[in-house]
Design an enzyme around this catalytic site. Structure first.
Site, short mmCIF file in Angstrom:
data_model
loop_
_atom_site.label_atom_id
_atom_site.label_comp_id
_atom_site.label_asym_id
_atom_site.label_seq_id
_atom_site.Cartn_x
_atom_site.Cartn_y
_atom_site.Cartn_z
CD GLN A 101 -2.93 0.90 2.38
OE1 GLN A 101 -2.49 1.19 3.49
NE2 GLN A 101 -4.19 0.55 2.19
CE1 TYR A 171 -4.37 8.62 8.20
CE2 TYR A 171 -4.54 6.55 7.06
CZ TYR A 171 -4.42 7.26 8.23
OH TYR A 171 -4.34 6.60 9.42
CB CYS A 340 -10.99 -11.46 15.13
SG CYS A 340 -11.21 -9.73 15.59
CB CYS A 343 -11.25 -7.21 22.28
SG CYS A 343 -9.58 -7.62 21.72
CB CYS A 347 -5.27 -5.15 16.34
SG CYS A 347 -7.01 -5.06 16.78
CB CYS A 359 -3.84 -10.66 18.21
SG CYS A 359 -5.47 -11.41 18.20
CD GLU A 409 -12.68 -22.70 37.52
OE1 GLU A 409 -11.65 -22.08 37.24
OE2 GLU A 409 -13.60 -22.21 38.21
CE LYS A 427 -17.25 -7.00 26.79
NZ LYS A 427 -16.72 -6.74 28.12
FE1 SF4 Z 1 -9.40 -9.12 17.04
FE2 SF4 Z 1 -7.67 -7.14 17.52
FE3 SF4 Z 1 -9.01 -8.26 19.54
FE4 SF4 Z 1 -7.11 -9.65 18.23
S1 SF4 Z 1 -6.82 -7.79 19.48
S2 SF4 Z 1 -9.13 -10.37 18.87
S3 SF4 Z 1 -7.37 -8.88 16.17
S4 SF4 Z 1 -9.87 -7.10 17.81
#
Ligand code: SF4
Length: 640
Positions: A101, A171, A340, A343, A347, A359, A409, A427
């Site tokens: 890119q 950008y 994924c 969350c 990242c 991650c 546990e 969630k």
């Molecule tokens: Fe997904 Fe990013 Fe969370 Fe990893 S950190 S699970 S890539 S949102």
């Protein structure tokens, strides 16, 4: 099954073996000069080995210091070309195609080094900007156009298979395209024909310098989701013009930095949330269209292709969570996939904290170069106290290395507080990680003792070689007058529906747990007031998640008191103090406490006394977020 996902397809002259694309994501692992590092190469190579068809790198700046982050890739001299050749060589050897890119960040350029490159079509900053950019002259515009072509030519020399012109996300190029940022009155501003001029000149320059057979893609924000921002009507025209100009694929995204939850979607946004935008583009062009946005499962990806809404599926964060996603899908090993969860902690959250990209569910990601396979030299018996996500992670990694692991546990299920964290609205996907851990533990034959709390006596009798303590945390109620009243309830008891709130609720604590519980209560019909001691709510929460929470607070008409301390809880009142002034909240029927948690770790001192090697991890060491807890679990298993 999932045949469409594995059909090869061409982008210009480049044949891609399947429809699974890793879109550009910043790792911040280039050298300060912009060279590829072993860390960056190993990261991309790992995905290529996992079966992704096309990997698009994070952007190469068209010149030094034009990135949004302080670090970016660069290719403006021969030495840099050589460093990137090693990247393309290793990705090719592993079987994937790799595109680069190209970008200039315009008014979003990082200004920590100098603000010389903080430039834009017009001298106005965005809501999130700190400093006004300098308006580009026409001569400067022409020069920058040439830099895109020069960069593309060097990328071709470094043996990339294609380039992608980054014209999205607020950008420089998208600033020209959008009425939101472009206030010019010359040939580069005003009508859409003029606003497209910069991009079309770049495309022409790039094509002239790489030749007509070298694939060129363009990434667009199809809709910007800001007032006056780029609309679908405009983007349809832009896409068509790009096709006429010889562009080989349109890579669809959306949003700009100010509304970055549309770029990196947190878990509150639906799966496939922006697919219809790509479908609109697909209606007007005959070149391939790439889509992206919370597409994290094979069935979702296949359905998008089947519906003809896109030709390729960008699965950036799915590739971080599980680099082997394509191979696992192809081999029908869906249960092995680590999904994924949206969350954004590791990242984009990592990037925004100035750290490398990580991650939460995959601690190996971006650490591939320093975490080689590590079979245990001496096999040990490892006992783990606590089957929350940190303890389970430690168990999986230790067992994978050959150790004999026993997991204790105290309840009848694995997951610990993670199971409660998954209960607020939107969630639930957190649970896919617990499901994956359970599956791995079963595959590895880990001995799980449910309803069993590990004690000193058991350790004395069983003589394990090492003990990992992952006993988690428990919420606490601060000692406030009235906090022992029956209508004072812990947030966890609300989320698990052990207790019910009334109609008029005060939530003590405006961190993530407090706000998520407030949203949960609003959904169930309560009027909610949040009281937070700190100067703001959601401190420490990732930007994208925070934007969504703030929207929910506004939409649900919740009242928020910041910098306010709860002084006293009465039978139907809550007295708070803000800036030295007392305020009495009346007609309160429920007070929900979300004031934090404390580590639970009684075992460590007891085991230390008897000389057993102990490692304490996760919340039982210090209460933090899931990213830290799972990483510690991983490392405990890796190092033991
Ligand atoms: Fe997904 Fe990013 Fe969370 Fe990893 S950190 S699970 S890539 S949102």
């Amino acid at each position: 099954m999932y045949d469409k996902l594995f059909e090869p397809m061409k982008i210009g002259t480049m044949e891609v073996k399947n429809r699974l694309v890793v879109p550009a994501m910043s790792t911040l692992t280039a050298t300060p000069e912009g060279a590829s590092t072993e860390q960056l190469i190993a990261y991309h190579e790992r995905k290529a080995k996992g079966g992704w068809g096309l990997i698009i790198t994070e952007y190469f700046g068209v010149a030094p210091n034009v990135g949004f982050f302080p670090k970016m890739l660069g290719i403006w001299n021969d030495e840099l070309i050589e460093s990137h050749k090693e990247l393309t060589r290793r990705v090719h050897t592993a079987g994937a195609k790799i595109a680069a890119q190209i970008s200039h960040s315009g008014r979003e350029t990082f200004i920590g080094v100098s603000d010389e490159n903080l430039v834009a079509p017009s001298p106005y900053r965005d809501v999130s900007g700190e400093k006004n950019p300098r308006e580009l002259t026409v001569d400067e515009i022409k020069k920058i156009v040439g830099l895109y072509g020069d960069t593309a030519r060097n990328l071709k020399k470094a043996e990339f298979d294609a380039v992608e012109i980054y014209a999205a996300h607020g950008y420089l190029i998208s600033e020209f395209l959008s009425k939101y940022a472009n206030k010019r009155t010359d040939e580069y501003g005003g009508c859409l024909e003029n606003r497209m001029r910069f991009l079309l000149e770049i495309v022409a320059d790039v094509k002239a310098k790489v030749g007509k057979d070298f694939p060129v893609m363009v990434r667009l924000s199809t809709v910007e989701y800001v007032p006056g921002g780029l609309s679908m009507g405009e983007t349809r025209v832009i896409a068509k013009k790009l096709e006429e100009a010889g562009v080989d694929a349109i890579d669809c995204s959306q949003g700009i930095f100010t509304v970055s939850h549309n770029i990196v979607e947190p878990m509150m946004l639906d799966n496939c949330v922006f697919v219809d935008n790509s479908a609109e583009i697909k209606k007007v062009v005959n070149i391939p269209v790439i889509t992206a946005g919370r597409i994290n499962e094979a069935c979702l990806a296949e359905s998008v292709l089947e519906a003809g809404k896109a030709d390729f599926i960008g699965m950036g964060r799915a590739s971080l969570a599980d680099p082997d996603f394509p191979i696992k899908v192809k081999e029908g090993r869906l249960e092995d996939i680590r999904y994924c969860i949206g969350c954004v902690q590791g990242c984009i959250g990592g990037n925004m904290r100035g750290e490398n990209c990580h991650c939460l569910v995959n601690p190996e990601m971006d650490r591939e170069y320093e975490l080689p396979e590590n079979p245990a030299e001496t096999l040990k018996t490892v006992w783990i106290a606590g089957g929350g996500v940190a303890g389970c992670e430690a168990a999986i990694v230790a067992a994978n290395r050959g150790h004999h692991v026993v997991l204790f546990e105290k309840s009848d299920r694995l997951g610990g507080t993670w199971l409660i964290a998954a209960l607020p609205p939107h969630k639930t996907e957190l649970l896919t990680f617990v499901g994956w851990q359970k599956h791995e533990l079963k595959k590895l034959g880990v001995d799980i003792r449910y309803n069993t709390e590990l004690t000193k006596e058991m350790v004395q009798e069983g003589h394990p070689d090492a003990v990992i303590i992952a006993t988690g945390c428990k919420p606490f109620i601060p000692p406030i007058s009235g906090s022992d009243k029956p209508h004072v309830i812990q947030a966890n008891d609300i989320l698990t529906q052990k207790k019910k709130a009334g109609e008029n609720v005060v939530v003590m604590g405006g961190g993530s747990v407090g706000v998520e519980t407030a949203e949960f209560l609003s959904w169930y019909g309560s009027e909610v007031t949040i009281v937070e001691m700190l100067d703001d709510i959601l401190i420490g929460c990732e930007r994208e998640t925070m934007l969504m929470h703030r929207k929910a607070i506004k939409d649900e008409n919740m009242k928020v008191y910041k910098g306010a301390k709860v002084c006293e809880i009465g039978d139907d009142t809550v007295t708070i103090e803000k800036k030295g002034k007392k305020i009495v909240l009346e007609d309160v029927d429920t007070v929900v406490v979300a004031a934090g948690s404390k580590p639970v770790n009684t075992l460590e001192p007891e085991l230390s006394e008897i000389g057993v090697p102990v490692k304490v991890i996760g919340d039982s060491k210090k209460v933090r977020n899931g990213l830290a807890a799972i990483y510690e679990g991983y490392m405990a298993g890796y190092e033991i």
